[in-house]
Design an enzyme around this catalytic site. Sequence first.
Site, short mmCIF file in Angstrom:
data_model
loop_
_atom_site.label_atom_id
_atom_site.label_comp_id
_atom_site.label_asym_id
_atom_site.label_seq_id
_atom_site.Cartn_x
_atom_site.Cartn_y
_atom_site.Cartn_z
N CYS A 75 0.81 -1.20 -0.08
CA CYS A 75 0.00 -0.05 -0.03
C CYS A 75 1.04 1.22 0.00
CB CYS A 75 -0.92 0.09 1.28
SG CYS A 75 -1.76 1.39 1.21
N HIS A 166 -2.80 -4.26 -10.74
CA HIS A 166 -3.58 -3.12 -11.15
C HIS A 166 -3.70 -3.33 -12.67
CE1 HIS A 166 -2.79 -0.42 -7.72
NE2 HIS A 166 -1.68 -1.28 -7.60
N GLU A 215 -10.54 0.54 -5.64
CA GLU A 215 -9.56 -0.46 -5.00
C GLU A 215 -10.17 -1.82 -4.73
OE1 GLU A 215 -6.95 0.56 -1.90
OE2 GLU A 215 -6.78 2.91 -2.45
N CYS A 224 -4.81 6.51 -4.34
CA CYS A 224 -4.03 4.92 -4.11
C CYS A 224 -2.61 5.06 -4.86
CB CYS A 224 -4.73 4.05 -5.11
SG CYS A 224 -4.29 2.39 -5.17
N GLY A 227 -1.46 2.50 -7.15
CA GLY A 227 -2.27 2.99 -8.25
C GLY A 227 -1.57 3.91 -9.21
N1 LIG Z 1 -6.57 -2.22 -1.97
C1 LIG Z 1 -5.28 -2.48 -2.21
C2 LIG Z 1 -4.20 -2.04 -1.28
C3 LIG Z 1 -4.10 -0.67 -0.97
C4 LIG Z 1 -3.48 0.26 -1.93
C5 LIG Z 1 -3.41 1.64 -1.41
N2 LIG Z 1 -4.64 2.37 -1.07
C6 LIG Z 1 -2.22 2.38 -2.04
O1 LIG Z 1 -2.14 3.52 -1.56
O2 LIG Z 1 -1.29 1.88 -2.73
C7 LIG Z 1 -5.16 -3.87 -2.89
O3 LIG Z 1 -5.94 -4.54 -2.25
O4 LIG Z 1 -4.05 -4.03 -3.51
#
Ligand SMILES: N[C@@H](CCC[C@H](N)C(=O)O)C(=O)O
Length: 279
Positions: A75, A166, A215, A224, A227
């Site tokens: 994350c 992603h 997400e 993100c 992301g």
């Molecule tokens: N929901 C994501 C993990 C969290 C990503 C995050 N918000 C970021 O800032 O990178 C997943 O399940 O891969």
Amino acid sequence: MAIEFAKYHGLGNDFILIDNRTSSDPVLTPAQAVTLCDRHFGIGADGVIFALPGLDGNDYTMRIFNSDGSEPEMCGNGIRCLAQFIAELEGVSNQERLYRIHTLAGAIAPKLRSDGQITVDMGLPRLLAAEIPTTLCSADEKVINRPLQVEGKSWDVTCVSMGNPHCITFVEDVTAIPLETLGPFFEHHAVFPQRTNTEFIQVVERDYLKMRVWERGAGATMACGTGACASLVAGVLTGNCDRKATVELPGGPLEIEWSEVDGRIYMTGPAQKVFVGKF
Ligand SMILES: N[C@@H](CCC[C@H](N)C(=O)O)C(=O)O
């Protein structure tokens, strides 16, 4: 037993931080994390992050549960919050400091800077279909601008792993995307066996991208970090943007660079403590 926590956010992507330095397992279960993340019946957050003892020679370990209880590998906004949280626990906030953090995506290195921003060495992007993972093409191929059918429409998608998956698609206008209805169909698409995060990107300039994200395990969030990194890589691979760009998210901007020197991704942005408490 009362457990202390601190609430942090990185550009509105918000987390409950737990000092877990005395145990190598998270002090909460995924189900408890779901309850705490609930915005009506709990504290409210996109995820719960645990600061654990370091593994493999690293200073600390980060584990994270999404608000649905699933455990992602990495994350980006969360690791900036974790670095700030650790610096406060160590009593060294407001100082330059570099940490090496063990994550399920490998070692990640956030650096607290004197201007209050945090630059994170996010490592190398992974591009092969098997690494995402996706069955969109054969395992040893890259997924660049491949058509994907979602909700009766063909989307050209590029897939990048920053340790977590992603799926990126470039659109004319990010504000026109019905994120809440479309997002779940991408997340649970059969071609993504571990589900996926999905980024919709509008190229304003070659060094300025607007992004909205759905997400995996958390839904629509304000930002993100992984992301934004994956989207810049997708932008370079598709010829849409430069190797260094500002990615504007609903919660604010991140500066992302895909280094030509070492091939690694560098992300710079803030992390903010909001409040502390006990439950
Ligand atoms: N929901 C994501 C993990 C969290 C990503 C995050 N918000 C970021 O800032 O990178 C997943 O399940 O891969």
